[in-house]
Every structure is written in structure tokens, then in C-alpha cells.
Design an enzyme around this catalytic site. Structure first.
Site: not given
Ligand code: UT7
Length: 325
Positions: A252, A115, A282
Site C-alpha cells: 500500500h 486503505c 495515497n
Molecule cells: O493509508 C493509511 C495509512 N496512513 C499512513 O500510513 C500515514 C502514516 N503517517 C505518515 O505518513 C506521516 O506521519 C505523515 C506524513 C502524515 C506526517 O509525517 P511526520 O514525520 O509524522 O510529521 P508530523 O505529523 O510529526 O509533523 C511534523 C511537523 C509538525 O510541525 P511541528 O509541530 O513539528 O512544528 C507538523 O505541523 O510537520 C508539520 N506538518 C507540515 N509541514 C508542512 C504537517 N503537515 C505538514 C505539511 N507541510 N503538509
């Protein structure tokens, strides 16, 4: 004092025709428009057709940038393509682009920093131009990330899209001041300790397969905000400027919450941040040049303005580039 500067004389972009909405994804994996919108700001993404390769996207963006610069492809003597999704393991996608532009001279190669790739490619091309090793460069960020997604992993497949953005850089004489047009300062970094937080579980030397994106989203998020604020501060400091001197920041586009948190850390208003993550998702190395091209095309970014590009990605890699447009 006369110095050489790499001036952006044209920007261009290309997006595949097919648009996939959050609702369409929700019909395939256990997710929802509400979750994706609230956690990321993403509403849709473009996905390449089966017969569209990264080099096709890159060549289309390059042609658009050349048209804006009012230059023929023959004026280019350096092509740097940033991509993590090359057409083939080798040769470099940049040489495919070179061929698609009808060029047989000069040099073309790829840069791989996921990225952050466009910032790395821009920095490399800028160094070539300032050393007099090339006169006009095409710097392209192009990805078909849809090809390396696990479409059953809702934690990653909803986040990415395909596309390409390009700039034409031209070496021009400047005075060595921050009023010169061109790239003023770039700073790039990497730290391989963080491999396991964001990587692809395949490759020619390890598995002989292409593999899929693996990400510890929360951890990447945390590092992104810290590293981006630090490298922006470092880049501005090297130029003797402050965040409040910026007309625009072109980040980004990974997550709207990262854009907001970084802008807040820098004390920048939301009105200075170019946001495309809602309609592009992204696009990895393509996201910064896509956002730049959009804001130049719609007249927000103007010649003479001070613009800062920044990105963070797998490796980890991160960097920023300060440009007088
Ligand atoms: O480009 C390179 C750099 N990349 C980035 O900068 C990405 C950085 N990270 C992010 O943007 C965020 O961390 C994400 C968008 C990937 C995830 O958001 P988050 O607020 O950190 O969520 P999380 O991973 O902690 O997940 C929270 C909950 C989980 O469920 P439980 O364990 O709380 O029951 C996940 O299983 O959301 C669940 N979850 C989803 N639910 C519905 C994860 N993905 C999804 C989804 N739809 N697509």
C-alpha cells in the site's frame, strides 16, 4: 491433490487526467514541495474531475483489466469493489459498476476496509472462487478521496489522490503447491480500538454529512510498520516461504518511509519493492491494484513470479496476500 486457485488473468488501472503537483498545493496551504517530498516521497497526485465518480474510475479500470485478460464483461459473475468513497450511501458502488459494464447477472457488492480494502476484497473474492460460488471475478479498488479531504488541513490534504485499479480473477485447478498460479495465502486483520487514530468525522448515521479525513499520522505510521511486517511474516509462514523467496512486494502506497522501513524489517532490498507513491500519492483502496497494474504493464512483474501484496488502513485494518502470478 486438485484444488481451486484464483488466478490473476488481467490487471488494469485508471487515473483521472488532472495532475496536482506539490507546488500547486503549496500555493493553497502552508506546505512546501520539500516537506512533502522529504516526509512522504509524494511529488504529485491525480484528482478526479467534478463529474467523475468513483464508479466511473472503477469501471474504466475494470474495462482495462478485462481487455488485458481478453475477456468480455459477460464472462464475469462476481464484482467486488473496495472503496471508502462510494458514489452514494447506497446502493453499493459495485452495482453501479455492474451497470456501467452492461452486466445484469451475477453478484456485485462493496467491501469497506479503507486503505486495506483491496486486500480484503481480494480475499473475499478468492473465497467465493475457491468454494465454486463464482468462476470469474472483477476485484476493484477505487477512490475519489479528494472528496473527503479537508483542503485546509495540511496534515492530510497533501497525502492523498484519486484513482482505480482492478484485477480479473479466474478459478483454475491447481495441485495445492506453492508453484500453482493464483492466490496462495491471504491473511486479514482488524482492531477497532484504533478508530480515533484514522477516521472520517461524518456519516449517514452519525452526522448526516460526508465528513473529512482525520489522522494522527505519527501513530498510524508506527502501527503500520509493526502490523505490516507481522502480517507479511504470518502470510509467508502459512505458505512455508520466506521473504527472500519473493520476487516482488507490492505495498500500500501511503508513505515512502513506511515502504522503506517495512522492506528493511523484512530484509528485502529496495529493488524488490514496487513504488508508485511518488506519482499517485495515497489512493487508499486503489493503491495496491494501481501499483500492481503498473508493474505488470511495464514488464517488471511476470507470470510465474511470487508477489506479495500488503496494506494497512483505518479501523485499523491490515492484511497481505501471497500470489503466484
Ligand atoms: O493509508 C493509511 C495509512 N496512513 C499512513 O500510513 C500515514 C502514516 N503517517 C505518515 O505518513 C506521516 O506521519 C505523515 C506524513 C502524515 C506526517 O509525517 P511526520 O514525520 O509524522 O510529521 P508530523 O505529523 O510529526 O509533523 C511534523 C511537523 C509538525 O510541525 P511541528 O509541530 O513539528 O512544528 C507538523 O505541523 O510537520 C508539520 N506538518 C507540515 N509541514 C508542512 C504537517 N503537515 C505538514 C505539511 N507541510 N503538509
Amino acid at each position: 491433490m486438485s484444488v481451486l486457485r484464483s488466478v490473476i488473468v488481467g490487471c488494469g488501472s485508471y487515473l483521472p487526467a488532472r495532475i496536482v503537483t506539490n507546488d500547486e498545493l503549496a500555493a493553497q496551504v502552508d506546505t512546501s514541495d520539500q516537506w512533502i517530498t522529504e516526509r512522504t516521497g509524494i511529488k504529485m497526485r491525480h484528482i478526479a474531475a467534478d463529474n467523475e465518480l468513483t464508479s466511473d474510475l472503477a469501471a474504466a479500470a475494470a474495462k482495462a483489466a478485462l481487455a488485458q485478460a481478453k475477456l468480455e464483461a459477460a464472462a464475469i459473475d462476481l464484482i467486488v469493489v473496495a472503496t471508502a468513497t462510494p458514489d452514494q450511501t447506497f446502493p453499493a458502488t459495485a452495482t453501479r459498476v455492474q451497470e456501467k459494464l452492461g452486466l445484469t447477472r451475477g453478484v456485485a457488492f462493496d467491501v469497506q476496509a479503507v486503505c486495506s480494502g483491496f486486500i480484503f476484497a481480494l480475499t473475499v473474492a478468492d473465497n467465493f472462487l475457491r468454494l465454486g460460488q463464482a468462476n470469474r471475478a472483477l476485484v476493484i479498488g477505487a477512490e475519489t478521496f479528494s472528496r473527503i479531504l479537508d483542503w485546509e488541513d495540511r496534515g492530510t490534504c497533501v497525502l492523498f489522490g484519486d484513482g482505480a485499479g482492478a484485477v480479473v480473477l479466474e478459478a483454475r485447478a491447481g495441485h495445492g503447491s506453492t508453484d500453482d498460479r493464483g492466490i496462495l495465502v491471504s491473511r486479514i486483520h482488524s482492531d477497532g480500538r484504533y478508530h480515533d487514530l484514522l477516521y472520517v468525522d461524518g456519516g449517514p448515521s452519525s452526522t448526516q454529512t460526508t465528513g473529512h479525513v482525520k489522522m494522527e499520522g505519527k501513530e498510524v505510521f508506527r502501527h503500520a510498520v509493526t502490523n505490516l511486517a507481522a502480517v507479511v511474516g504470518e502470510t509467508l509462514g502459512a505458505a512455508g516461504l520466506k521473504a527472500t523467496d519473493l520476487d516482488w512486494i507490492v505495498p500500500h502506497q501511503a508513505n515512502k518511509r513506511i515502504l522503506d522501513a517495512t522492506a528493511k524489517k523484512l530484509g528485502l532490498g529496495a529493488d524488490k519493492v514496487i513504488v508508485t507513491v511518488d506519482h499517485h500519492a495515497n489512493t487508499s483502496a486503489a493503491s495496491v491494484p494501481l501499483a500492481l497494474a503498473e508493474a505488470v504493464a511495464d514488464g517488471r512483474i511476470q507470470v510465474g513470479q511470487l508477489v506479495l501484496l500488503e496494506a494497512m488502513g483505518g479501523g485499523f485494518t491490515w492484511g497481505a496476500s501471497l500470489i503466484r502470478m
